[in-house]
Design an enzyme around this catalytic site. Structure first.
Site, PDB file in Angstrom:
ATOM      1  N   CYS A 174       6.113   1.535 -10.153  1.00  0.00           N
ATOM      2  CA  CYS A 174       7.367   1.946  -9.492  1.00  0.00           C
ATOM      3  C   CYS A 174       8.492   0.938  -9.700  1.00  0.00           C
ATOM      4  O   CYS A 174       9.667   1.265  -9.549  1.00  0.00           O
ATOM      5  CB  CYS A 174       7.136   2.158  -8.001  1.00  0.00           C
ATOM      6  SG  CYS A 174       6.075   3.562  -7.707  1.00  0.00           S
ATOM      7  N   HIS A 224      14.223   2.886  -5.244  1.00  0.00           N
ATOM      8  CA  HIS A 224      13.075   3.654  -5.737  1.00  0.00           C
ATOM      9  C   HIS A 224      12.750   4.753  -4.732  1.00  0.00           C
ATOM     10  O   HIS A 224      12.949   4.585  -3.520  1.00  0.00           O
ATOM     11  CB  HIS A 224      11.877   2.715  -5.928  1.00  0.00           C
ATOM     12  CG  HIS A 224      10.606   3.447  -6.215  1.00  0.00           C
ATOM     13  ND1 HIS A 224      10.505   4.355  -7.233  1.00  0.00           N
ATOM     14  CD2 HIS A 224       9.395   3.434  -5.578  1.00  0.00           C
ATOM     15  CE1 HIS A 224       9.276   4.857  -7.233  1.00  0.00           C
ATOM     16  NE2 HIS A 224       8.585   4.324  -6.241  1.00  0.00           N
ATOM     17  N   ASN A 259       8.234  11.537  -6.234  1.00  0.00           N
ATOM     18  CA  ASN A 259       8.191  10.181  -6.794  1.00  0.00           C
ATOM     19  C   ASN A 259       7.885  10.267  -8.284  1.00  0.00           C
ATOM     20  O   ASN A 259       6.783  10.640  -8.673  1.00  0.00           O
ATOM     21  CB  ASN A 259       7.112   9.370  -6.060  1.00  0.00           C
ATOM     22  CG  ASN A 259       7.031   7.923  -6.536  1.00  0.00           C
ATOM     23  OD1 ASN A 259       7.669   7.546  -7.509  1.00  0.00           O
ATOM     24  ND2 ASN A 259       6.229   7.120  -5.840  1.00  0.00           N
TER      25      ASN A 259
HETATM   26  N1  ACO Z   1      -1.655  17.279   3.504  1.00  0.00           N
HETATM   27  C1  ACO Z   1      -2.125  17.452   4.755  1.00  0.00           C
HETATM   28  N2  ACO Z   1      -2.799  16.490   5.426  1.00  0.00           N
HETATM   29  C2  ACO Z   1      -2.977  15.314   4.782  1.00  0.00           C
HETATM   30  C3  ACO Z   1      -2.506  15.090   3.482  1.00  0.00           C
HETATM   31  C4  ACO Z   1      -1.832  16.125   2.829  1.00  0.00           C
HETATM   32  N3  ACO Z   1      -1.320  16.002   1.583  1.00  0.00           N
HETATM   33  N4  ACO Z   1      -2.840  13.825   3.118  1.00  0.00           N
HETATM   34  C5  ACO Z   1      -3.489  13.274   4.142  1.00  0.00           C
HETATM   35  N5  ACO Z   1      -3.572  14.183   5.164  1.00  0.00           N
HETATM   36  C6  ACO Z   1      -4.172  14.008   6.497  1.00  0.00           C
HETATM   37  C7  ACO Z   1      -5.240  12.940   6.508  1.00  0.00           C
HETATM   38  O1  ACO Z   1      -6.481  13.480   6.120  1.00  0.00           O
HETATM   39  C8  ACO Z   1      -5.211  12.516   7.974  1.00  0.00           C
HETATM   40  O2  ACO Z   1      -5.894  13.465   8.722  1.00  0.00           O
HETATM   41  P1  ACO Z   1      -6.736  13.008  10.047  1.00  0.00           P
HETATM   42  O3  ACO Z   1      -5.716  12.442  10.984  1.00  0.00           O
HETATM   43  O4  ACO Z   1      -7.333  14.294  10.509  1.00  0.00           O
HETATM   44  O5  ACO Z   1      -7.727  11.994   9.568  1.00  0.00           O
HETATM   45  C9  ACO Z   1      -3.728  12.631   8.334  1.00  0.00           C
HETATM   46  O6  ACO Z   1      -3.143  13.532   7.375  1.00  0.00           O
HETATM   47  C10 ACO Z   1      -2.997  11.313   8.297  1.00  0.00           C
HETATM   48  O7  ACO Z   1      -3.286  10.673   7.042  1.00  0.00           O
HETATM   49  P2  ACO Z   1      -2.707   9.276   6.685  1.00  0.00           P
HETATM   50  O8  ACO Z   1      -3.138   8.897   5.320  1.00  0.00           O
HETATM   51  O9  ACO Z   1      -2.999   8.336   7.812  1.00  0.00           O
HETATM   52  O10 ACO Z   1      -1.142   9.615   6.675  1.00  0.00           O
HETATM   53  P3  ACO Z   1       0.074   8.636   6.770  1.00  0.00           P
HETATM   54  O11 ACO Z   1       0.804   8.899   8.010  1.00  0.00           O
HETATM   55  O12 ACO Z   1      -0.279   7.218   6.422  1.00  0.00           O
HETATM   56  O13 ACO Z   1       1.001   9.184   5.572  1.00  0.00           O
HETATM   57  C11 ACO Z   1       1.625   8.722   3.308  1.00  0.00           C
HETATM   58  C12 ACO Z   1       0.514   9.165   4.249  1.00  0.00           C
HETATM   59  C13 ACO Z   1       2.754   9.726   3.359  1.00  0.00           C
HETATM   60  C14 ACO Z   1       1.052   8.648   1.916  1.00  0.00           C
HETATM   61  C15 ACO Z   1       2.164   7.338   3.756  1.00  0.00           C
HETATM   62  O14 ACO Z   1       1.123   6.454   4.009  1.00  0.00           O
HETATM   63  C16 ACO Z   1       3.095   6.732   2.734  1.00  0.00           C
HETATM   64  O15 ACO Z   1       4.111   7.273   2.372  1.00  0.00           O
HETATM   65  N6  ACO Z   1       2.769   5.542   2.242  1.00  0.00           N
HETATM   66  C17 ACO Z   1       3.566   4.930   1.202  1.00  0.00           C
HETATM   67  C18 ACO Z   1       3.263   5.586  -0.077  1.00  0.00           C
HETATM   68  C19 ACO Z   1       4.068   5.033  -1.187  1.00  0.00           C
HETATM   69  O16 ACO Z   1       5.112   4.444  -0.998  1.00  0.00           O
HETATM   70  N7  ACO Z   1       3.611   5.197  -2.367  1.00  0.00           N
HETATM   71  C20 ACO Z   1       4.417   4.763  -3.452  1.00  0.00           C
HETATM   72  C21 ACO Z   1       3.752   4.062  -4.395  1.00  0.00           C
HETATM   73  S1  ACO Z   1       3.688   4.926  -5.854  1.00  0.00           S
HETATM   74  C22 ACO Z   1       3.515   3.772  -7.032  1.00  0.00           C
HETATM   75  O17 ACO Z   1       3.789   2.635  -6.867  1.00  0.00           O
HETATM   76  C23 ACO Z   1       2.882   4.246  -8.265  1.00  0.00           C
END
Ligand code: ACO
Length: 343
Positions: free
Chosen positions: A119, A270, A300
């Site tokens: 990224c 980003h 992204n």
């Molecule tokens: N759809 C529906 N439910 C989902 C999904 C989905 N796509 N993905 C996960 N869930 C569920 C999980 O199973 C979990 O369910 P549970 O509570 O029953 O166990 C619930 O949603 C919460 O999951 P978390 O992983 O805890 O969700 P979180 O609130 O952390 O959000 C996210 C996830 C959006 C990915 C967040 O952590 C985030 O944005 N992190 C930063 C990501 C990022 O910046 N990435 C960029 C890097 S890319 C690069 O460098 C190549």
């Protein structure tokens, strides 16, 4: 790092971008994996993404973006000295996408290489181009960020947190020298600041294929069965570090150049998650209208998000020549970086 005090300076001469035509809305992808528009929108701000069709490679997207950037810069491809290609989804393991792009663009003989900083790849690439131009080694450098993510996503419940985040696309800029010492209000890249902390490398990574597989092959049936060819992410850790490192990198850029947040006309961040950018803006007190986000439309696109955002901002009339732009990124590695430039 570089500074405006050096005798030579570089500037962005032109920008271009390209995304494949096919749009996949959150509802579309909810039909192929267990997710929902509500979950994706609330947690990330993403509404849709573009995914490439069969037979289209990462460097095909890069080629169109590069041609558009050259046209926008009014630079002939024959006048390029180098291609810096940022990607985490190259057409092949090796050689790098820069070589394939060079052949497609039809500029044999010039330097072409890849930057593998995920990224943060575009800002690392911009920094490399800036240094080459500042030292006088090159006069015109094409910097490209391009990705095809749609073919490397785990669409099972284990991978859905990552799979919904990514789109395909490419963006490019032509970086050139400034004639003589630039005036304060002329286009120029003031500085780039680059960072990494490999202690967090496995918080967001793809394990295989790789030479660390402990077998005779870079990929095995066992690694495939363990789905190690797909990205794995500790999303919460990424989020926490991103909202710390991006403001740090931004302030480092401003402080290095004696500028204040209020001096900046546009912030190009980003696009990993709209909530990350909102939190960065809130922490620093940046008016939301000064942060140009595109994640809603494109998701992204990793190394491509910043040049795509730059091109979209120009087309939307939000970025004009002479404006001061602050850019920051955070991603896998962990890596983070910033750039301050007058467009
Ligand atoms: N759809 C529906 N439910 C989902 C999904 C989905 N796509 N993905 C996960 N869930 C569920 C999980 O199973 C979990 O369910 P549970 O509570 O029953 O166990 C619930 O949603 C919460 O999951 P978390 O992983 O805890 O969700 P979180 O609130 O952390 O959000 C996210 C996830 C959006 C990915 C967040 O952590 C985030 O944005 N992190 C930063 C990501 C990022 O910046 N990435 C960029 C890097 S890319 C690069 O460098 C190549």
């Amino acid at each position: 790092m570089s500074s405006a005090k050096t005798l030579k300076a570089s500037r962005i001469l032109g920008v271009g971008s390209y995304v494949p035509p096919r749009v996949w809305t959150n509802d579309d992808i909810s039909k192929m994996m267990d997710t929902s528009d509500e979950w994706i929108r609330q947690r990330t701000g993403i509404e849709q993404r573009h995914w490439a069709g069969p037979g289209v490679d990462t460097t095909d997207l890069a080629l169109v973006a590069a041609e558009r950037a050259l046209e926008n810069a009014k630079v002939k491809k024959e006048d390029l000295d180098a291609i810096v290609f940022a990607t985490l989804s190259p057409d092949h393991d090796f050689p790098g996408g820069g070589c394939f792009l060079q052949a497609k663009l039809g500029v044999p003989g010039i330097a072409a290489f890849d930057v593998r900083q995920q990224c943060t790849g575009f800002l690392y690439g911009l920094s490399v181009a800036d240094q080459f131009i500042k030292t006088g080694m090159f006069k015109r450098v094409l910097v490209v960020g391009a990705e095809i993510h749609s073919r490397g996503m785990d669409r099972t419940p284990e991978g859905r947190d990552v799979a919904v985040l990514f789109g395909d696309g490419a963006g490019a800029v032509v970086v050139g020298d400034c004639d003589g010492m630039p005036a304060e209000k002329d286009s120029q890249i003031y500085s780039t600041h680059l960072h990494a902390d490999g202690a967090f490398a496995k918080e967001l990574w793809v394990a295989a294929p790789g030479s660390a597989m402990g077998a005779d092959f870079r990929i095995t049936h066992e690694t495939l069965d363990r789905r190690e060819q797909f990205p794995q992410m500790n999303g919460k850790t990424v989020f926490v570090h991103a909202v710390k490192r991006m403001p740090e990198a931004l302030m480092e850029a401003l402080n290095a150049n004696g500028k204040k947040l209020e001096d900046v006309d546009l912030f190009l961040f980003h696009q990993a998650n709209l909530r990350i950018n909102e939190m960065v803006g809130k922490q620093l007190g940046i008016p939301p209208e000064k942060i140009f986000n595109t994640i809603q439309k494109f998701a992204n696109t990793t190394a491509a998000t910043i040049p795509i955002g730059m091109d979209e901002a120009v087309k939307a009339g939000k970025l004009k020549k002479g404006m001061l732009v602050a850019s920051a990124a955070f991603g896998s590695g962990f890596t983070w970086a910033s750039a301050l430039f007058r467009y």
